[in-house]
Design a protein around this motif. Structure first.
Motif, PDB file in Angstrom:
ATOM      1  N   LEU A 203      20.080 -15.828 -39.396  1.00  0.00           N
ATOM      2  CA  LEU A 203      19.974 -14.706 -40.327  1.00  0.00           C
ATOM      3  C   LEU A 203      19.136 -15.150 -41.521  1.00  0.00           C
ATOM      4  CD1 LEU A 203      21.121 -11.788 -40.502  1.00  0.00           C
ATOM      5  CD2 LEU A 203      22.958 -12.702 -41.913  1.00  0.00           C
ATOM      6  N   HIS A 204      18.050 -14.429 -41.773  1.00  0.00           N
ATOM      7  CA  HIS A 204      17.094 -14.827 -42.808  1.00  0.00           C
ATOM      8  C   HIS A 204      16.709 -13.603 -43.627  1.00  0.00           C
ATOM      9  CE1 HIS A 204      13.875 -17.050 -44.703  1.00  0.00           C
ATOM     10  NE2 HIS A 204      12.963 -16.214 -44.249  1.00  0.00           N
ATOM     11  N   ASN A 205      17.032 -13.649 -44.930  1.00  0.00           N
ATOM     12  CA  ASN A 205      16.736 -12.519 -45.826  1.00  0.00           C
ATOM     13  C   ASN A 205      17.279 -11.195 -45.278  1.00  0.00           C
ATOM     14  OD1 ASN A 205      15.391 -14.191 -47.654  1.00  0.00           O
ATOM     15  ND2 ASN A 205      13.401 -13.862 -46.688  1.00  0.00           N
ATOM     16  N   GLY A 206      18.474 -11.253 -44.728  1.00  0.00           N
ATOM     17  CA  GLY A 206      19.131 -10.047 -44.233  1.00  0.00           C
ATOM     18  C   GLY A 206      18.711  -9.614 -42.848  1.00  0.00           C
ATOM     19  N   GLN A 207      17.768 -10.325 -42.242  1.00  0.00           N
ATOM     20  CA  GLN A 207      17.286  -9.976 -40.910  1.00  0.00           C
ATOM     21  C   GLN A 207      17.670 -11.062 -39.912  1.00  0.00           C
ATOM     22  OE1 GLN A 207      15.535  -6.967 -40.371  1.00  0.00           O
ATOM     23  NE2 GLN A 207      16.190  -6.641 -42.495  1.00  0.00           N
ATOM     24  N   ASP A 229      -7.901 -30.800 -38.299  1.00  0.00           N
ATOM     25  CA  ASP A 229      -8.876 -30.527 -37.249  1.00  0.00           C
ATOM     26  C   ASP A 229      -8.204 -30.399 -35.887  1.00  0.00           C
ATOM     27  OD1 ASP A 229      -8.168 -33.204 -37.439  1.00  0.00           O
ATOM     28  OD2 ASP A 229     -10.031 -33.915 -36.512  1.00  0.00           O
ATOM     29  N   VAL A 230      -7.164 -31.204 -35.658  1.00  0.00           N
ATOM     30  CA  VAL A 230      -6.425 -31.137 -34.396  1.00  0.00           C
ATOM     31  C   VAL A 230      -5.594 -29.869 -34.335  1.00  0.00           C
ATOM     32  CG1 VAL A 230      -4.673 -32.274 -32.986  1.00  0.00           C
ATOM     33  CG2 VAL A 230      -6.368 -33.644 -34.213  1.00  0.00           C
ATOM     34  N   LEU A 231      -5.009 -29.516 -35.454  1.00  0.00           N
ATOM     35  CA  LEU A 231      -4.128 -28.349 -35.509  1.00  0.00           C
ATOM     36  C   LEU A 231      -4.871 -27.068 -35.138  1.00  0.00           C
ATOM     37  CD1 LEU A 231      -1.271 -27.325 -36.308  1.00  0.00           C
ATOM     38  CD2 LEU A 231      -2.134 -27.043 -38.633  1.00  0.00           C
ATOM     39  N   THR A 232      -6.099 -26.938 -35.580  1.00  0.00           N
ATOM     40  CA  THR A 232      -6.850 -25.703 -35.341  1.00  0.00           C
ATOM     41  C   THR A 232      -7.228 -25.524 -33.877  1.00  0.00           C
ATOM     42  OG1 THR A 232      -8.901 -26.869 -35.910  1.00  0.00           O
ATOM     43  CG2 THR A 232      -7.787 -25.655 -37.676  1.00  0.00           C
ATOM     44  N   SER A 233      -7.055 -26.553 -33.068  1.00  0.00           N
ATOM     45  CA  SER A 233      -7.384 -26.429 -31.648  1.00  0.00           C
ATOM     46  C   SER A 233      -6.280 -25.767 -30.836  1.00  0.00           C
ATOM     47  CB  SER A 233      -7.688 -27.811 -31.055  1.00  0.00           C
ATOM     48  OG  SER A 233      -6.503 -28.611 -31.004  1.00  0.00           O
ATOM     49  N   LEU A 234      -5.108 -25.573 -31.443  1.00  0.00           N
ATOM     50  CA  LEU A 234      -3.999 -24.952 -30.721  1.00  0.00           C
ATOM     51  C   LEU A 234      -4.189 -23.450 -30.600  1.00  0.00           C
ATOM     52  CD1 LEU A 234      -0.822 -26.753 -32.137  1.00  0.00           C
ATOM     53  CD2 LEU A 234      -1.781 -26.966 -29.849  1.00  0.00           C
ATOM     54  N   PRO A 235      -3.756 -22.853 -29.485  1.00  0.00           N
ATOM     55  CA  PRO A 235      -3.832 -21.391 -29.337  1.00  0.00           C
ATOM     56  C   PRO A 235      -2.978 -20.690 -30.390  1.00  0.00           C
ATOM     57  CG  PRO A 235      -3.419 -22.449 -27.215  1.00  0.00           C
ATOM     58  CD  PRO A 235      -3.274 -23.511 -28.259  1.00  0.00           C
ATOM     59  N   ALA A 236      -3.410 -19.500 -30.753  1.00  0.00           N
ATOM     60  CA  ALA A 236      -2.658 -18.715 -31.739  1.00  0.00           C
ATOM     61  C   ALA A 236      -1.265 -18.406 -31.203  1.00  0.00           C
ATOM     62  CB  ALA A 236      -3.402 -17.414 -32.033  1.00  0.00           C
ATOM     63  N   GLY A 237      -0.301 -18.394 -32.097  1.00  0.00           N
ATOM     64  CA  GLY A 237       1.069 -18.050 -31.723  1.00  0.00           C
ATOM     65  C   GLY A 237       1.981 -19.231 -31.517  1.00  0.00           C
ATOM     66  N   LEU A 238       1.414 -20.428 -31.326  1.00  0.00           N
ATOM     67  CA  LEU A 238       2.265 -21.602 -31.125  1.00  0.00           C
ATOM     68  C   LEU A 238       2.755 -22.187 -32.442  1.00  0.00           C
ATOM     69  CD1 LEU A 238       0.523 -23.588 -28.229  1.00  0.00           C
ATOM     70  CD2 LEU A 238       2.387 -21.934 -28.115  1.00  0.00           C
ATOM     71  N   VAL A 239       1.999 -22.002 -33.513  1.00  0.00           N
ATOM     72  CA  VAL A 239       2.348 -22.573 -34.812  1.00  0.00           C
ATOM     73  C   VAL A 239       3.086 -21.535 -35.655  1.00  0.00           C
ATOM     74  CG1 VAL A 239       1.484 -23.631 -36.933  1.00  0.00           C
ATOM     75  CG2 VAL A 239       0.355 -24.105 -34.749  1.00  0.00           C
ATOM     76  N   VAL A 240       4.324 -21.861 -36.060  1.00  0.00           N
ATOM     77  CA  VAL A 240       5.115 -20.968 -36.907  1.00  0.00           C
ATOM     78  C   VAL A 240       4.680 -21.091 -38.359  1.00  0.00           C
ATOM     79  CG1 VAL A 240       7.442 -20.440 -37.749  1.00  0.00           C
ATOM     80  CG2 VAL A 240       7.094 -21.078 -35.350  1.00  0.00           C
ATOM     81  N   PHE A 241       4.611 -22.328 -38.851  1.00  0.00           N
ATOM     82  CA  PHE A 241       4.232 -22.572 -40.247  1.00  0.00           C
ATOM     83  C   PHE A 241       3.820 -24.024 -40.391  1.00  0.00           C
ATOM     84  CE2 PHE A 241       5.276 -23.695 -44.722  1.00  0.00           C
ATOM     85  CZ  PHE A 241       4.395 -22.820 -45.354  1.00  0.00           C
ATOM     86  N   THR A 242       2.876 -24.270 -41.297  1.00  0.00           N
ATOM     87  CA  THR A 242       2.356 -25.622 -41.520  1.00  0.00           C
ATOM     88  C   THR A 242       2.492 -26.009 -42.979  1.00  0.00           C
ATOM     89  OG1 THR A 242       0.752 -25.449 -39.715  1.00  0.00           O
ATOM     90  CG2 THR A 242       0.297 -27.091 -41.419  1.00  0.00           C
ATOM     91  N   LEU A 252       5.806 -26.577 -37.694  1.00  0.00           N
ATOM     92  CA  LEU A 252       6.818 -26.149 -36.734  1.00  0.00           C
ATOM     93  C   LEU A 252       6.095 -25.388 -35.631  1.00  0.00           C
ATOM     94  CD1 LEU A 252       9.899 -25.916 -36.085  1.00  0.00           C
ATOM     95  CD2 LEU A 252       9.790 -23.636 -37.122  1.00  0.00           C
ATOM     96  N   VAL A 253       6.290 -25.815 -34.390  1.00  0.00           N
ATOM     97  CA  VAL A 253       5.594 -25.184 -33.262  1.00  0.00           C
ATOM     98  C   VAL A 253       6.594 -24.698 -32.222  1.00  0.00           C
ATOM     99  CG1 VAL A 253       3.481 -26.524 -33.568  1.00  0.00           C
ATOM    100  CG2 VAL A 253       5.302 -27.415 -32.082  1.00  0.00           C
ATOM    101  N   ILE A 276      13.947 -25.933 -38.361  1.00  0.00           N
ATOM    102  CA  ILE A 276      13.608 -24.536 -38.082  1.00  0.00           C
ATOM    103  C   ILE A 276      13.820 -23.680 -39.327  1.00  0.00           C
ATOM    104  CG2 ILE A 276      14.244 -22.513 -36.711  1.00  0.00           C
ATOM    105  CD1 ILE A 276      14.952 -24.502 -34.421  1.00  0.00           C
ATOM    106  N   MET A 277      14.952 -23.863 -40.004  1.00  0.00           N
ATOM    107  CA  MET A 277      15.218 -23.105 -41.219  1.00  0.00           C
ATOM    108  C   MET A 277      14.224 -23.459 -42.321  1.00  0.00           C
ATOM    109  SD  MET A 277      19.390 -23.290 -41.345  1.00  0.00           S
ATOM    110  CE  MET A 277      19.436 -22.580 -42.988  1.00  0.00           C
ATOM    111  N   ARG A 278      13.923 -24.725 -42.466  1.00  0.00           N
ATOM    112  CA  ARG A 278      13.023 -25.181 -43.538  1.00  0.00           C
ATOM    113  C   ARG A 278      11.629 -24.577 -43.387  1.00  0.00           C
ATOM    114  NH1 ARG A 278      10.009 -30.148 -43.657  1.00  0.00           N
ATOM    115  NH2 ARG A 278      11.062 -30.762 -41.721  1.00  0.00           N
ATOM    116  N   PHE A 279      11.107 -24.553 -42.182  1.00  0.00           N
ATOM    117  CA  PHE A 279       9.757 -24.039 -41.988  1.00  0.00           C
ATOM    118  C   PHE A 279       9.703 -22.522 -42.062  1.00  0.00           C
ATOM    119  CE2 PHE A 279       8.948 -28.298 -40.367  1.00  0.00           C
ATOM    120  CZ  PHE A 279       7.643 -28.529 -40.792  1.00  0.00           C
ATOM    121  N   TYR A 280      10.705 -21.839 -41.509  1.00  0.00           N
ATOM    122  CA  TYR A 280      10.701 -20.378 -41.625  1.00  0.00           C
ATOM    123  C   TYR A 280      10.812 -19.951 -43.083  1.00  0.00           C
ATOM    124  CZ  TYR A 280      10.726 -18.789 -36.758  1.00  0.00           C
ATOM    125  OH  TYR A 280      10.349 -18.473 -35.471  1.00  0.00           O
TER     126      TYR A 280
END
Length: 286
Positions: A203-207, A229-242, A252-253, A276-280
């Protein structure tokens, strides 16, 4: 599909400066659901709606085949809230007499006495002389002595030493062994939930961001350490937050194994619930 002890559907609650929901959450029979979230995320509010202490503005709660407003249904649950207490001038014996009048035929005096002995509690000692751990054990004894089908725990292990916490976690695992009992348990001590929970609801910010099988969740997420440079090679959607620092990136991936296959030279550690909580939280604060 496994039977549910409780199911919340479209639950909302509006306060002046906070909105909970809409939340959909289930408590499968014979399982432990760990409820995580930052302070103020709405965990206690949600649990109080589940128990019938508070009423939702909208949505439905199916609780043990009934509804939280039904006294007979509420009698089938055991509740321990962090801010709950008995009068300090009471003894455990007086608490027992009071609860016997409340629960009637469901109350099991022998079971309550057995829990007092198991927890090493003096039935004749005034509660104001109890430590926090002792008061919590008394609350658990009271919650369990009427043989509830669902146990609802709000930060029940907060502030306890590791020995006492381990003792209580063993008790919780015993409680669900017959697959008739279930537990929903909020806690900031995520290591406890990693040890005993079957599923995690965040549960995060009521959601409610997700409710997932704990083992699947911990296998899915990873913490990736690499350069930009390595991070940008990953497909979109795999990275939650950097998080970016002087020595590289920490991300977090999702789909950790896929990330490891795509970046075999990079370090991608298994994520813990704290990660997971820290990155979200960091993502939403940005």
């Amino acid at each position: 599909m496994a039977a549910s002890t409780a199911a919340l559907r479209g639950i909302t609650k509006q306060y002046k400066d906070f909105t909970l929901g809409p939340v959909d959450m289930t408590v499968p029979a014979g399982s432990i659901v760990g409820l995580i979230g930052e302070n103020g995320a709405g965990k206690t509010t949600l649990l109080k709606i589940l128990c019938g202490v508070n009423r939702a503005d909208d949505g439905t709660v199916d609780l043990l085949g009934g509804f939280p407003a039904d006294a007979a249904t509420r009698a089938k649950i055991g509740v321990v809230f962090e801010d709950a207490f008995f009068y300090g001038s009471f003894t455990a014996a007086q608490v027992a007499r009071s609860l016997a009048g409340m629960y009637g035929a469901r109350w099991n005096a022998d079971s309550f006495s057995a829990y007092l002995r198991r927890f090493g509690l003096d039935a004749g000692k005034k509660l104001k002389e109890y430590s926090r751990g002792m008061r919590l054990k008394l609350s658990l004894a009271a919650a369990l002595a009427h043989d509830p089908e669902l146990l609802v725990l709000d930060e029940a292990t907060a502030g306890l030493d590791p020995v006492v916490r381990g003792e209580l976690l063993d008790l919780f695992l015993e409680f669900i062994q017959d697959e008739r009992h279930s537990i929903v348990m909020s806690s900031h001590i995520t290591a406890d939930l990693e040890q005993i929970a079957d599923s995690i609801a965040y549960l995060h910010n009521g959601q409610l961001l997700f409710q997932e099988n704990k083992d699947d969740l911990l296998q899915e997420y990873g913490v990736l350490h690499c350069g930009e440079d390595v991070l940008t090679s990953l497909p979109a959607g795999l990275v939650v937050f950097t998080r970016r620092g002087a020595y590289g990136c920490e991300s977090l991936v999702r789909e950790r194994r896929t990330v490891q296959e795509l970046l075999p030279e990079a370090v991608c550690d298994a994520a813990r619930l704290d990660d997971i909580m820290r990155f979200y939280s960091g993502r939403d604060a940005q």
